[in-house]
Design a protein around this motif. Structure first.
Motif, PDB file in Angstrom:
ATOM      1  N   GLY A   1      29.048 -38.841 -42.290  1.00 53.60           N
ATOM      2  CA  GLY A   1      29.046 -39.180 -43.833  1.00 53.60           C
ATOM      3  C   GLY A   1      29.780 -38.178 -44.555  1.00 53.60           C
ATOM      4  O   GLY A   1      29.588 -37.918 -45.785  1.00 53.60           O
ATOM      5  N   LYS A   2      30.593 -37.435 -43.610  1.00 57.04           N
ATOM      6  CA  LYS A   2      31.583 -36.293 -44.529  1.00 57.04           C
ATOM      7  C   LYS A   2      32.872 -36.815 -44.596  1.00 57.04           C
ATOM      8  O   LYS A   2      33.411 -37.668 -43.652  1.00 57.04           O
ATOM      9  N   TYR A   3      33.410 -36.568 -45.353  1.00 59.33           N
ATOM     10  CA  TYR A   3      35.016 -36.613 -45.708  1.00 59.33           C
ATOM     11  C   TYR A   3      35.959 -36.220 -44.524  1.00 59.33           C
ATOM     12  O   TYR A   3      35.636 -35.097 -44.361  1.00 59.33           O
ATOM     13  N   ASP A   4      36.625 -37.105 -44.009  1.00 62.56           N
ATOM     14  CA  ASP A   4      37.578 -36.500 -42.915  1.00 62.56           C
ATOM     15  C   ASP A   4      38.769 -37.210 -42.768  1.00 62.56           C
ATOM     16  O   ASP A   4      38.625 -38.505 -42.632  1.00 62.56           O
ATOM     17  N   PRO A   5      39.737 -36.652 -43.102  1.00 66.00           N
ATOM     18  CA  PRO A   5      39.970 -35.206 -43.274  1.00 66.00           C
ATOM     19  C   PRO A   5      39.249 -34.799 -44.335  1.00 66.00           C
ATOM     20  O   PRO A   5      38.933 -35.649 -45.557  1.00 66.00           O
ATOM     21  N   GLU A   6      39.085 -33.411 -44.761  1.00 62.95           N
ATOM     22  CA  GLU A   6      38.402 -32.779 -45.757  1.00 62.95           C
ATOM     23  C   GLU A   6      39.137 -33.031 -47.185  1.00 62.95           C
ATOM     24  O   GLU A   6      40.433 -33.004 -47.131  1.00 62.95           O
ATOM     25  N   ILE A   7      38.452 -33.126 -47.971  1.00 64.49           N
ATOM     26  CA  ILE A   7      38.929 -33.135 -49.352  1.00 64.49           C
ATOM     27  C   ILE A   7      38.866 -31.807 -50.085  1.00 64.49           C
ATOM     28  O   ILE A   7      38.035 -31.253 -50.180  1.00 64.49           O
ATOM     29  N   THR A   8      39.869 -31.614 -50.832  1.00 62.07           N
ATOM     30  CA  THR A   8      39.876 -30.168 -51.739  1.00 62.07           C
ATOM     31  C   THR A   8      39.990 -30.579 -53.275  1.00 62.07           C
ATOM     32  O   THR A   8      40.575 -31.626 -53.562  1.00 62.07           O
ATOM     33  N   ILE A   9      39.086 -30.232 -53.896  1.00 60.83           N
ATOM     34  CA  ILE A   9      38.867 -30.236 -55.355  1.00 60.83           C
ATOM     35  C   ILE A   9      39.026 -28.947 -56.016  1.00 60.83           C
ATOM     36  O   ILE A   9      38.289 -28.064 -55.513  1.00 60.83           O
ATOM     37  N   THR A  10      40.117 -28.817 -56.808  1.00 61.79           N
ATOM     38  CA  THR A  10      40.234 -27.564 -57.435  1.00 61.79           C
ATOM     39  C   THR A  10      39.518 -27.506 -58.736  1.00 61.79           C
ATOM     40  O   THR A  10      39.297 -28.473 -59.397  1.00 61.79           O
ATOM     41  N   ILE A  11      38.904 -26.334 -59.032  1.00 64.67           N
ATOM     42  CA  ILE A  11      38.056 -26.092 -60.047  1.00 64.67           C
ATOM     43  C   ILE A  11      38.517 -24.889 -60.948  1.00 64.67           C
ATOM     44  O   ILE A  11      39.005 -24.038 -60.522  1.00 64.67           O
ATOM     45  N   GLY A  12      38.021 -24.733 -62.171  1.00 68.82           N
ATOM     46  CA  GLY A  12      38.270 -23.618 -63.121  1.00 68.82           C
ATOM     47  C   GLY A  12      36.707 -23.317 -63.395  1.00 68.82           C
ATOM     48  O   GLY A  12      35.977 -23.832 -63.313  1.00 68.82           O
ATOM     49  N   LYS A  13      36.900 -21.994 -63.598  1.00 68.75           N
ATOM     50  CA  LYS A  13      35.754 -21.142 -63.874  1.00 68.75           C
ATOM     51  C   LYS A  13      35.854 -19.870 -64.489  1.00 68.75           C
ATOM     52  O   LYS A  13      36.856 -19.160 -64.447  1.00 68.75           O
ATOM     53  N   GLN A  14      34.678 -19.411 -65.382  1.00 71.30           N
ATOM     54  CA  GLN A  14      34.892 -18.246 -65.810  1.00 71.30           C
ATOM     55  C   GLN A  14      34.444 -17.034 -64.602  1.00 71.30           C
ATOM     56  O   GLN A  14      33.324 -17.451 -63.865  1.00 71.30           O
TER      57      GLN A  14
END
Length: 544
Positions: A33-46
């Motif tokens: 049940g895992k994404y394969d290949p891996e997914i990258t999600i970029t995030i912004g943050k303080q």
């Protein structure tokens, strides 16, 4: 926006597109049940939202929480846009607007104006269909409870963002030096007159017993518009006379139109009463130039006997025992309105909104991540107490410990998994209900209840404050205007706010008579307030 309305809008949109399969997942999963290949999600943050110490070889993108996310979901949450604090973070987001390539996939926005600017830029994603198609049912049920949180990020019927973990934050309580009450033979006040008598006695009757006139009754901050919503907050005093027409808020009148609370006649009575207290030295004399935290420090230093704030403030002022070893700090319900009902206070339903880069095409994966991050709140999928044992909790025999200073061995400045996400804090629900349930004798079952029970053991009076706040949570009343400044606000609001602060403060400090309030109301409308009120109500009707 109600769930049914969202669903109808999505259905119409999808039918118009003539393509109901347009929402198919764009990534595959393996047998686990895992994404394969891996997914990258970029995030912004303080950057200052991440608290706790990283281990050797760890950083914001490589730590126990990011590793757990990869192992559990096959999703790599990669922080690419940072800001040292709130102001710096917003500056970086605004700079990113000059090129859509610079925006991360997912990022929190903390001001209504920035959210409006993001929508106007055309660089953020319309997520109306994504909410309907990808948001898990248990999250939809949460958001259906707080439909107004969508209003800030809705434009022309389309939704461009979503509140971060919407829930009713804990309410404020009255926090008192119980030992002072006991020494003077007093009870906690329930009315404005009783409150006045207690703060008089705390000033004039030597509650600390040192033979000096070095104490006073009530500390509060007046550096904002006398309604800050979290600590050293004087707004209860205004609500005694004005009900839900609080300073700085927009609320409905009898006709269902929004009016600005600071103009209510009841607040004139509150100012008159506070001016009397100030003249007698019963209140913090430098409130108008002092922020909330520093005003609360007056209590910690043993100078003041009462302040009003969220229950966690009790733990924040525990150092009062360093100057007064005999100090006992307790929480009580706020005083009542003149009509006998509980006083109102401001409330938060969310801390910012999540927005998404326009071409971000992994919304299904994001919602899986968001739902997974809610597991500790629901106590599901093996996350009953927190995310990672040894970091946000530790099991000691048959006991669960949440304070890392009480771990075996103790851990100072422990890494906090819930803050190493795209959110400021772990997604969750209002804490008040769990505390109330435990106080009423319920056997703790959920993670929140277990945490509440542990807090009752480590800091009973603070934990009791949460349960007390739960008793009158219906009097937590957010402002009904939650949007970017209107056109006239952009022109006139700053000067109107300056005028309001000046008049309120001058009356309290005795520099102007109470009649200055009437002139303020007249000037407020004449100097742009009438047009602002008109525009605010146009917006209100559009979102209603």
């Amino acid at each position: 926006m109600k769930k049914k309305a969202i669903g109808s809008l999505v259905l119409v949109s999808a039918m118009a597109m003539g393509n109901m399969s347009a929402f198919a997942a764009d990534a595959t999963k393996n047998a686990d049940g895992k994404y394969d290949p891996e997914i990258t999600i970029t995030i912004g943050k303080q950057l200052d939202e991440n608290t706790g110490r990283y281990g050797d070889g760890e950083d914001i993108n490589k730590n126990p929480m990011t590793e757990l996310t990869r192992e559990s979901l096959g999703i790599n949450m990669e922080t690419t846009l940072l800001g040292g604090d709130a102001s710096n973070y917003e500056t970086k987001l605004r700079l990113a607007l000059t090129s859509s390539d610079d925006l991360p996939d997912v990022f929190p926005v903390y001001s209504a104006q920035l959210a409006a600017d993001m929508i106007e830029s055309g660089m953020v994603k319309d997520i109306t269909e994504d909410i309907e198609n990808y948001m898990p049912e248990r999250l939809k049920e949460i958001y259906d409870q707080y439909p107004n949180t969508y209003s800030t990020v809705t434009n022309d019927g389309k939704i461009y963002g979503m509140a971060v973990s919407p829930h009713l934050t804990e309410g404020e309580v009255m926090i008192i030096r119980q030992d002072w009450l006991d020494k003077l033979g007093l009870k906690a006040p329930t009315t404005i007159d009783e409150f006045e008598e207690v703060i008089r006695a705390f000033t004039e009757d030597d509650p600390d017993g040192n033979g000096q006139k070095d104490t006073y009754g009530f500390t509060y901050e007046g550096d904002t518009i006398y309604n800050n919503g979290w600590c050293a907050d004087p707004v209860t005093i205004f609500s005694v006379f004005s009900g839900d027409m609080l300073p700085g808020q927009w609320q409905e009148d009898e006709d269902g139109k929004l009016v600005y609370g600071s103009l209510d006649e009841g607040n004139k009575k509150a100012l008159e009463r506070m001016a009397k207290w100030h003249a007698n030295g019963w209140t913090f004399q430098e409130a108008a130039a002092t922020g909330a935290w520093d005003a609360m420090t007056q209590f910690t230093e043993g100078k003041a006997g009462i302040f009003i704030g969220r229950p966690w403030c009790i733990d924040s002022v525990r150092d009062v025992t360093s100057v007064a070893p005999e100090a006992v700090v307790k929480a009580y319900p706020n005083i009542l309105q003149e009509n006998g009902e509980m006083t109102y206070q401001d409330a938060e339903l969310n801390d910012g909104w999540l927005m998404f880069k326009k071409d971000f095409d992994n919304m299904e994966a994001f919602f899986e991540y968001y739902d997974w991050a809610y597991n500790p709140a629901f106590g599901t999928n093996g996350f009953k107490y927190g995310y990672i044992e040894g970091y946000d909790y530790q099991i000691q025999g048959d006991k669960v410990v949440f304070d890392s200073n009480l771990f075996d061995p103790p851990v100072a400045d422990a890494f906090m998994p819930g803050k190493s996400t795209v959110f400021k804090n772990s997604p969750g629900f209002s804490a008040m209900e769990a505390y109330a349930a435990v106080k009423d004798g319920k056997e703790p079952e959920t993670g929140a209840e277990v945490r509440a029970a542990a807090h009752f053991e480590s800091s009973y009076n603070c934990a009791e404050g949460y349960a007390i706040a739960n008793d009158y949570k219906e009097y937590q009343n957010p402002s009904k205007f939650k949007a970017a400044p209107t056109a006239s606000m952009s022109k006139y609001w700053e000067q109107l706010q300056t005028m309001e602060k000046q008049v309120y403060t001058n009356i309290i400090y005795g520099n102007e008579s109470i009649d200055a309030f009437d002139k303020f109301v007249e000037d407020w409308y004449a100097q742009g307030g009438d047009k602002i009120t008109e525009e605010v109500n146009e917006w209100y009707q559009s979102v209603k």
